[in-house]
Scaffold this motif. Structure first.
Motif, PDB file in Angstrom:
ATOM      1  N   ALA A 194       0.054   3.505  -4.509  1.00 45.76           N
ATOM      2  CA  ALA A 194      -0.378   3.706  -3.124  1.00 45.76           C
ATOM      3  C   ALA A 194      -1.698   4.462  -3.036  1.00 45.76           C
ATOM      4  CB  ALA A 194       0.706   4.452  -2.344  1.00 45.76           C
ATOM      5  N   LEU A 195      -1.902   5.402  -3.948  1.00 45.56           N
ATOM      6  CA  LEU A 195      -3.124   6.212  -3.899  1.00 45.56           C
ATOM      7  C   LEU A 195      -4.372   5.354  -4.126  1.00 45.56           C
ATOM      8  CD1 LEU A 195      -3.996   9.183  -3.661  1.00 45.56           C
ATOM      9  CD2 LEU A 195      -3.782   9.369  -6.130  1.00 45.56           C
ATOM     10  N   TYR A 196      -4.216   4.228  -4.816  1.00 46.75           N
ATOM     11  CA  TYR A 196      -5.342   3.339  -5.113  1.00 46.75           C
ATOM     12  C   TYR A 196      -5.359   2.119  -4.199  1.00 46.75           C
ATOM     13  CZ  TYR A 196      -5.819   6.428  -8.980  1.00 46.75           C
ATOM     14  OH  TYR A 196      -5.998   7.552  -9.711  1.00 46.75           O
ATOM     15  N   SER A 197      -4.419   2.098  -3.235  1.00 41.32           N
ATOM     16  CA  SER A 197      -4.329   0.962  -2.312  1.00 41.32           C
ATOM     17  C   SER A 197      -4.723   1.338  -0.897  1.00 41.32           C
ATOM     18  CB  SER A 197      -2.889   0.416  -2.286  1.00 41.32           C
ATOM     19  OG  SER A 197      -2.524  -0.070  -3.548  1.00 41.32           O
ATOM     20  N   SER A 198      -4.611   2.602  -0.553  1.00 43.28           N
ATOM     21  CA  SER A 198      -4.745   2.989   0.852  1.00 43.28           C
ATOM     22  C   SER A 198      -5.596   4.243   1.005  1.00 43.28           C
ATOM     23  CB  SER A 198      -3.352   3.249   1.431  1.00 43.28           C
ATOM     24  OG  SER A 198      -3.440   3.985   2.639  1.00 43.28           O
ATOM     25  N   ASP A 199      -6.637   4.135   1.815  1.00 44.23           N
ATOM     26  CA  ASP A 199      -7.429   5.324   2.160  1.00 44.23           C
ATOM     27  C   ASP A 199      -6.567   6.361   2.873  1.00 44.23           C
ATOM     28  OD1 ASP A 199      -9.772   4.356   1.091  1.00 44.23           O
ATOM     29  OD2 ASP A 199     -10.562   3.616   2.987  1.00 44.23           O
ATOM     30  N   GLU A 200      -5.674   5.898   3.730  1.00 45.41           N
ATOM     31  CA  GLU A 200      -4.839   6.836   4.499  1.00 45.41           C
ATOM     32  C   GLU A 200      -3.927   7.619   3.565  1.00 45.41           C
ATOM     33  OE1 GLU A 200      -5.153   6.961   7.962  1.00 45.41           O
ATOM     34  OE2 GLU A 200      -6.820   5.586   7.567  1.00 45.41           O
ATOM     35  N   PHE A 201      -3.329   6.911   2.616  1.00 47.68           N
ATOM     36  CA  PHE A 201      -2.427   7.587   1.681  1.00 47.68           C
ATOM     37  C   PHE A 201      -3.208   8.601   0.847  1.00 47.68           C
ATOM     38  CE2 PHE A 201       0.122   8.299  -2.052  1.00 47.68           C
ATOM     39  CZ  PHE A 201       1.430   8.260  -1.590  1.00 47.68           C
ATOM     40  N   ALA A 202      -4.401   8.198   0.399  1.00 51.03           N
ATOM     41  CA  ALA A 202      -5.225   9.103  -0.409  1.00 51.03           C
ATOM     42  C   ALA A 202      -5.604  10.351   0.388  1.00 51.03           C
ATOM     43  CB  ALA A 202      -6.472   8.365  -0.910  1.00 51.03           C
ATOM     44  N   ARG A 203      -5.912  10.155   1.674  1.00 51.46           N
ATOM     45  CA  ARG A 203      -6.258  11.314   2.510  1.00 51.46           C
ATOM     46  C   ARG A 203      -5.059  12.239   2.660  1.00 51.46           C
ATOM     47  NH1 ARG A 203      -9.177   7.244   6.004  1.00 51.46           N
ATOM     48  NH2 ARG A 203     -11.162   7.129   4.866  1.00 51.46           N
ATOM     49  N   GLY A 204      -3.877  11.646   2.762  1.00 57.71           N
ATOM     50  CA  GLY A 204      -2.659  12.449   2.824  1.00 57.71           C
ATOM     51  C   GLY A 204      -2.438  13.259   1.559  1.00 57.71           C
ATOM     52  N   CYS A 205      -3.118  12.869   0.486  1.00 58.15           N
ATOM     53  CA  CYS A 205      -3.029  13.590  -0.793  1.00 58.15           C
ATOM     54  C   CYS A 205      -4.264  14.454  -1.030  1.00 58.15           C
ATOM     55  CB  CYS A 205      -2.855  12.611  -1.952  1.00 58.15           C
ATOM     56  SG  CYS A 205      -1.335  11.641  -1.867  1.00 58.15           S
ATOM     57  N   GLY A 206      -5.082  14.638   0.005  1.00 60.35           N
ATOM     58  CA  GLY A 206      -6.195  15.568  -0.102  1.00 60.35           C
ATOM     59  C   GLY A 206      -7.496  14.994  -0.624  1.00 60.35           C
TER      60      GLY A 206
END
Lengths: 343, 343, 343
Positions: free
Chosen positions: A44-56
């Motif tokens: 997910a971290l490499y699929s979604s900008d939103e998910f990555a933002r949720g991870c800082g």
């Protein structure tokens, strides 16, 4: 004067030499989409900008293996055009995420040399670094390759074998700036298993398999601008087969490992790796992982798992080596890496 | 009334006619990445924004052949759906680089017509232009194709054969605004050879080869929205083979020519070209180049090389034509173009 | 505890259950370019930002079927990993265009359940929704699939079969904000045929055909992060064939329908659909359409056509079903959808 690049031979390397590799490369959403089309990756971290933002993170980075392939690809024309075999990796560390818009270049330093006793080839040890447009190192790793001599009369160099760490020490792993897994969304990530759910020694069979096509491995390998003939030219080997770039198998196995390791999001360390047997189109690649070690990191909610990732040709979890200690013929890859997982 | 497009037949063309082609196209980093996955291209100016900026451009343009394929692809439904053969190119000039975000459209003007003596087909000469969203012409070239008649009773048009330049004169080549090779980085570009190192008459064998897969040439051809049936439908030809789009061979050969011509960065002129023999999947394409001419340009540090680019099916440098003057069967492409190189 | 995802079995579903699917996905120009490389699509609204702006949209959206594939792909690990068959679609509506930069996630609600009389499987009815980063629903559709039971002793659930609309009513179709076809450019779109030129009952054979390669359907299916084993692993089925994802055939047929329906720009409703027979690499897919209905919309210059889209294996327009009422073996797809066309 010939204008084409014959590549370096063993006698052309010397310890301490630094080689700047050609063809800097700007990446975009195109590389990301192609990576998703070529490998069954779903992190997910490499699929979604939103998910990555949720991870800082500011946005979703490109897959860490894209960085690896691009940097290694740049080194091929200078290092391994006359390679007989890619022998191993050590001390690999991802130091900065790479985002769409970044431009990467690479260089390698010769760390060691050892001529083989037959006098026709030798082993070259190199540390390769990938650097972005801000001169930040994004990746570094040591690789050693066996390279042919062109002039077998050339004198053997003094043998220098670098001391290589068995594994990257957990305290040397670099967690990306800002990474924070304390509000990690396991539902969106796809699996509930976290740091505490994995035990050292645990083995996970990743269930899925992919039958490889020629067009796919060639497109992948070209995407990394790795132009070694043996991957593309069916007339090059006497058996008429195109040898698949070992990195293609790494990415395939890593993507397959999603099923059981969906939360092993970021690859941050490469401890070692062997391309145990050659891989050809038509083979069906499956993968299994073993948890080798666990470590904490200073970052909020972020742990590290040391994982063995094994790719096999149409086989399930099983033995890696025969009684003679050699890899069994169905084993394609035996990789040892660190990944970051939510605690 | 049939709603599908039967394409124009020879009797549907008249001299002076201007045909606006359909389907404008916005390009992005996706086209760039796919081009790198489909062809072994490594030219630094088309790989790195940083390198392009070092050469005075605002960012790395899309490969000049992407522009060529997109413009030609748009013309296919109007021009060559009923073509028997693509006979030649002349007076091609790239006038503006194309960048991610640009939108291209195309039109063609009929320059000449000549019915064949058998009365069943004729040759149509057209000048095709590609235009961007600012109405700037980015590419123009003349192409002539042999097109079937639908109604063989239709009267023959007056024969008009345009006068075609043997080659684009050096003074007519357009160097992109701002291009400056005076601080060119040969290390990052991959080879040290510059303008002065190439001699007219010099032949360079490009060493590498690529064995073509069906999936690759079809993906490439579709990417240019060139939908001629013969490239995609294995039931179309009696022999069950899909004819590979000639432009695929052009891009493959041009990419292979990196090895020996890494600094022949930008394609700015197309003097002529022949698709000497059909190309099919399974063939291994290799390439060689001959330096035909050299010229200076007004731009700082920028010279021009006129190059013959030959693609062959699994063969090295050799004869182009047999004793009868015809292309030998292993010759796939004989292209004549101008490229910009650092002085 | 096994860490890999075995997927839900029939007995794991209950009516009213809402399942949030994993792996949100940010899209870019990369997905667009790959879609153009994988399918012979030429719809101008999905090819050109300029054309889309001329139709009142802020930029060219991603193809509506990209949205469909991404949303359906996300649901596969939760819904159809143990599916025996994908039985049908209903009440599908595209509610918002998706643009490069958007991030999609998806969820499904169980609407109905019916155990089969043999007790080993059952039919699950679900409404699946795709949502963007602004929590706007971009697509919703009902799908029903036959899913295996794991524990055949598990009690049968109460049978609930949702009432499904035969077709989306024209007044329920959602026209994208701002869409305006009153200054539609038929030349750039590629065909002159508009709303008034199509008659209910009219059949259009789309002429072109595409022979499918393994590499292409696998790349497409992976791009949608649909990882069902049967599409990728040649060792999974006893016959050694990889079953092609049904959505690949939908996109192929829709792209082929450009030739005769170039102005059927936007897909806004999915009334029904059957994957009539399995599709395998090597087959040559052709397509024909039938106009089923016509309707006005409130938007300026925008009409709607209800179209049957049929994909066949190497055959032209013909019968769909045999005397026994079953689909003939050459029929691959029978789809019923609404598209927006200029009036």
């Amino acid at each position: 004067m010939t204008k084409t690049n014959p590549g370096r031979f063993f006698e052309d390397f010397e310890v301490g030499q630094v080689i700047d590799h050609a063809v800097p490369r700007t990446v975009s959403g195109g590389e990301r989409a192609l990576y998703q089309a070529l490998y069954p990756m779903r992190h997910a971290l490499y699929s979604s900008d939103e998910f990555a933002r949720g991870c800082g993170l500011p946005a979703s980075p490109l897959d860490d293996l894209i960085t690896f392939h691009l940097v290694l690809g740049k080194s091929v024309p200078d290092i391994s055009l006359n390679a007989v075999a890619n022998l191993g990796y050590a001390e690999g560390r991802w130091l900065k995420p790479v985002h769409a818009g970044d431009t990467l270049r690479a260089s390698s330093e010769v760390l060691g040399l050892k001529q083989n006793s037959n006098g026709t080839s030798g082993v070259v040890y190199l540390r390769t670094r990938g650097v972005n447009q801000r001169d930040e190192t994004v990746l570094e790793y040591i690789r050693w390759v066996m390279v042919r001599k062109n002039d077998t009369e050339a004198p053997a160099p003094e043998t220098v074998i670098p001391e290589l760490a068995k594994a990257v020490a957990p305290e040397d792993l670099v967690v990306p700036d800002g990474l924070d897994f304390s509000r990690y969304d396991y539902t969106l990530a796809g699996e509930p298993h976290r740091f505490g759910d994995y035990e050292v020694g645990e083995v996970i069979g990743h269930v899925d398999g992919v039958t490889i096509e020629e067009a796919e491995h060639m497109m992948a390998t070209r995407l990394w601008q790795n132009t070694a003939k043996v991957h593309f030219d069916a007339t090059f080997r006497p058996d008429g087969q195109r040898l698949i770039y070992g990195g293609h198998v790494i990415s395939l196995a890593r993507a397959l490992s999603f099923n059981g390791l969906a939360n092993a999001q970021m690859v941050v360390g490469l401890n070692g790796g062997a391309h145990a047997n050659p891989c050809f189109a038509g083979q069906t690649v499956k993968a299994w992982s073993e948890v080798l070690d666990k470590a904490e990191t200073g970052a909020p909610g972020v742990g590290a798992l040391r994982l063995r990732l094994v790719a096999v040709n149409d086989a399930s979890v099983g033995e890696l080596r025969g009684e003679d200690g050699k890899y069994l013929p169905q084993v394609l890859l035996d990789l040892d890496y660190w990944a970051l997982v939510p605690v």
